[in-house]
Design an enzyme around this catalytic site. Structure first.
Site, mmCIF file in Angstrom:
data_model
loop_
_atom_site.group_PDB
_atom_site.id
_atom_site.type_symbol
_atom_site.label_atom_id
_atom_site.label_comp_id
_atom_site.label_asym_id
_atom_site.label_seq_id
_atom_site.Cartn_x
_atom_site.Cartn_y
_atom_site.Cartn_z
ATOM 1 N N GLN A 169 -9.690 11.177 9.931
ATOM 2 C CA GLN A 169 -9.450 11.016 11.372
ATOM 3 C C GLN A 169 -9.901 12.257 12.120
ATOM 4 O OE1 GLN A 169 -5.324 9.997 11.886
ATOM 5 N NE2 GLN A 169 -5.552 8.018 10.876
ATOM 6 N N ASP A 316 -3.795 6.001 1.202
ATOM 7 C CA ASP A 316 -3.009 4.907 1.782
ATOM 8 C C ASP A 316 -2.413 3.985 0.717
ATOM 9 O OD1 ASP A 316 -3.461 5.847 4.321
ATOM 10 O OD2 ASP A 316 -5.089 4.464 4.765
ATOM 11 N N ARG A 392 2.756 -0.133 5.644
ATOM 12 C CA ARG A 392 2.419 -0.086 4.205
ATOM 13 C C ARG A 392 3.674 -0.030 3.334
ATOM 14 N NH1 ARG A 392 -2.875 -0.158 4.702
ATOM 15 N NH2 ARG A 392 -3.814 1.160 6.289
HETATM 16 C C1 S3P Z 1 -7.929 6.866 8.346
HETATM 17 C C2 S3P Z 1 -7.794 8.050 7.694
HETATM 18 C C3 S3P Z 1 -6.587 8.407 6.921
HETATM 19 C C4 S3P Z 1 -5.778 7.176 6.560
HETATM 20 C C5 S3P Z 1 -5.572 6.279 7.747
HETATM 21 C C6 S3P Z 1 -6.909 5.799 8.299
HETATM 22 C C7 S3P Z 1 -9.154 6.642 9.142
HETATM 23 O O1 S3P Z 1 -5.785 9.270 7.689
HETATM 24 O O2 S3P Z 1 -4.517 7.556 6.029
HETATM 25 O O3 S3P Z 1 -4.806 5.149 7.382
HETATM 26 O O4 S3P Z 1 -9.418 5.500 9.541
HETATM 27 O O5 S3P Z 1 -9.878 7.617 9.365
HETATM 28 P P1 S3P Z 1 -6.037 10.872 7.738
HETATM 29 O O6 S3P Z 1 -7.342 11.120 8.354
HETATM 30 O O7 S3P Z 1 -4.907 11.403 8.554
HETATM 31 O O8 S3P Z 1 -5.957 11.305 6.296
#
Ligand code: S3P
Length: 432
Positions: A169, A316, A392
């Site tokens: 993210q 996840d 989840r």
């Molecule tokens: C995601 C990145 C992950 C994941 C989330 C979706 C994404 O989070 O846990 O469900 O779509 O980039 P983080 O970037 O906080 O690790």
């Protein structure tokens, strides 16, 4: 909502078309909004989380049309929006919030991002700090959580940044800002995380190069609308892979699931635990991601220590690894996963509290857990199970409930609609 969980199937059989990938759906909508021309998205996830992105983009003045399984985004061909609202309600959507913080770095009017109670406690400094390096000021330096007021600054500077956490993210938010900044930005990860943004950016005509963990982007870039086919969500498929492995005499087919290697650490974990998942790879120029048909059958499992390097690619699915650990022989150990504490809820705590209610032998670690199996799961008290408001955790507990003849109650199941509104129907289809 509270669900009564009283199904104890002798087998699970059938096929499930899992919903569209949540990560890719958020990204396809966002990139479509700023591209030139129309973007058609096939199999977009229509769930609460992605509806938050869709509505936020509409509030920013973007036109989006939905017909059957096809969504069309009328791109505005640029990064400054003409908002219809000055407050964007992000609800529970962490990915969308962080991506929008990066996307909106050049927005001329002040905009406020707000969210639900869970999202309002999640860390945003990890995105705001590097964005502030690019344009001095996204939000004031005291802001660490929503609500965040995004403030105007057209003078964007390129970024040279090493991420302190493994987070797709944050990486993606910084990439969305970097393509708007004149000059060359370097964004370096500490571990490889899901690369959906990089793949989609290229599909939209953008340029991003990767050398090891370093990503280079030169801005400003213009994107062009395209056709995106969203694969089935691997994280949704993981619930059925788990159910198929654990419920006796089962066989479940999962067609057209996204198997991007930066996302499928769970398949490696299953292989290390002794399971074989049949995979038939699908290919074609229309796919920017890898697709496969997956088939799972009931199998015996052995506990493992999940290799630290796999953690970002199975992040996840770790609640499911805990559940699998309760049925595997020996210890299943997860460490180096402190990021679980800042997800939709503190997932380490939630996993430990809830699986203990089912009699699991599970120990909490600061950055993970140790489960000792196998255990015959059963109801240990009158206290209902609880999702902790986390989709989840809710779905993991519903799968766990299939392993006991006891009648259980699960509170706060509404959370399931965040990523998988059809979960209950899909489950019924396997039982009948
Ligand atoms: C995601 C990145 C992950 C994941 C989330 C979706 C994404 O989070 O846990 O469900 O779509 O980039 P983080 O970037 O906080 O690790």
């Amino acid at each position: 909502m509270t669900h009564v969980l009283n199904q104890f199937p002798q087998q699970l059989n059938g096929q499930i078309q899992v919903p569209g990938d949540k990560s890719i759906s958020h990204r396809a909508l966002i990139l479509g909004a700023v591209a030139n021309g129309r973007t058609t998205i096939t199999n977009l996830l229509l769930a609460e989380d992605t509806r938050s992105t869709l509505t936020a983009l509409q509030d920013l003045g973007i036109q989006i049309e939905q017909k059957g399984t096809q969504t069309t985004v009328i791109g505005q061909g640029g990064f400054t929006f003409r908002p219809q609202q000055t407050t964007l309600q992000m609800n529970n959507a962490g990915t969308a919030t962080r991506l929008l913080l990066g996307l909106l770095v050049r927005q001329p009017q002040a905009l406020t991002l707000i969210g639900d109670q869970s999202l309002s406690q999640r860390p945003m400094q990890r995105v705001l700090a590097p964005l502030n390096q690019m344009r001095q000021q996204v939000a004031d330096n005291e802001t660490v959580h929503l609500p965040i007021i995004i403030q105007a600054n057209q003078q964007l500077e390129p970024l040279d940044y090493q991420l302190p956490v493994a987070s797709a993210q944050v990486k993606s938010a910084l990439m969305l800002a970097a393509i708007q900044a004149p000059g060359t930005s370097h964004i370096t990860e500490i571990a490889q995380t899901r690369d959906h943004t990089e793949r989609l950016l290229r599909q939209f005509g953008g340029q991003v190069t990767a050398k090891g963990l370093q990503h280079t982007l030169t801005g400003p870039q213009q994107l062009t609308g395209t056709d995106v086919i969203v694969p089935g969500d691997f994280s949704a498929a993981a619930f059925w892979l788990t159910a198929g492995l654990l419920v006796p005499n089962s066989r479940i087919n999962l067609p057209q699931v996204g198997v991007n290697p930066t996302r499928t650490g769970f398949l490696t974990v299953l292989a290390l635990m002794g399971a074989t998942i049949e995979q038939t790879q699908l290919s074609g120029p229309e796919f920017s991601e890898s697709f496969a048909d997956l088939t799972v059958e009931t199998q015996a499992l052995t506990g493992i220590e999940v290799p630290a390097t796999l953690i970002p690619n199975v992040i996840d699915e770790l609640p499911l690894v805990a559940l699998l650990g309760t049925q595997a022989s020996g210890q299943t150990i997860v460490r180096h996963a402190a990021e679980l504490r800042v997800k939709e809820t503190d997932r380490i705590r939630a996993i430990v509290i809830e699986l203990r209610k089912l009699g699991a032998s599970i120990e909490e670690l600061p950055d993970g857990f140790i489960v000792t199996g196998p255990t015959v799961l059963h109801k240990t008290s009158q206290v209902p199970l609880n999702s902790h408001g986390d989709h989840r955790i809710a779905m993991m507990l519903e799968i766990a409930s299939l392993l006991t003849p006891d009648t259980l109650q699960l509170e706060a199941t509404d959370a399931i609609a965040i990523s998988y509104p059809n979960f209950e129907n899909d489950l019924q289809g396997l039982i009948n």
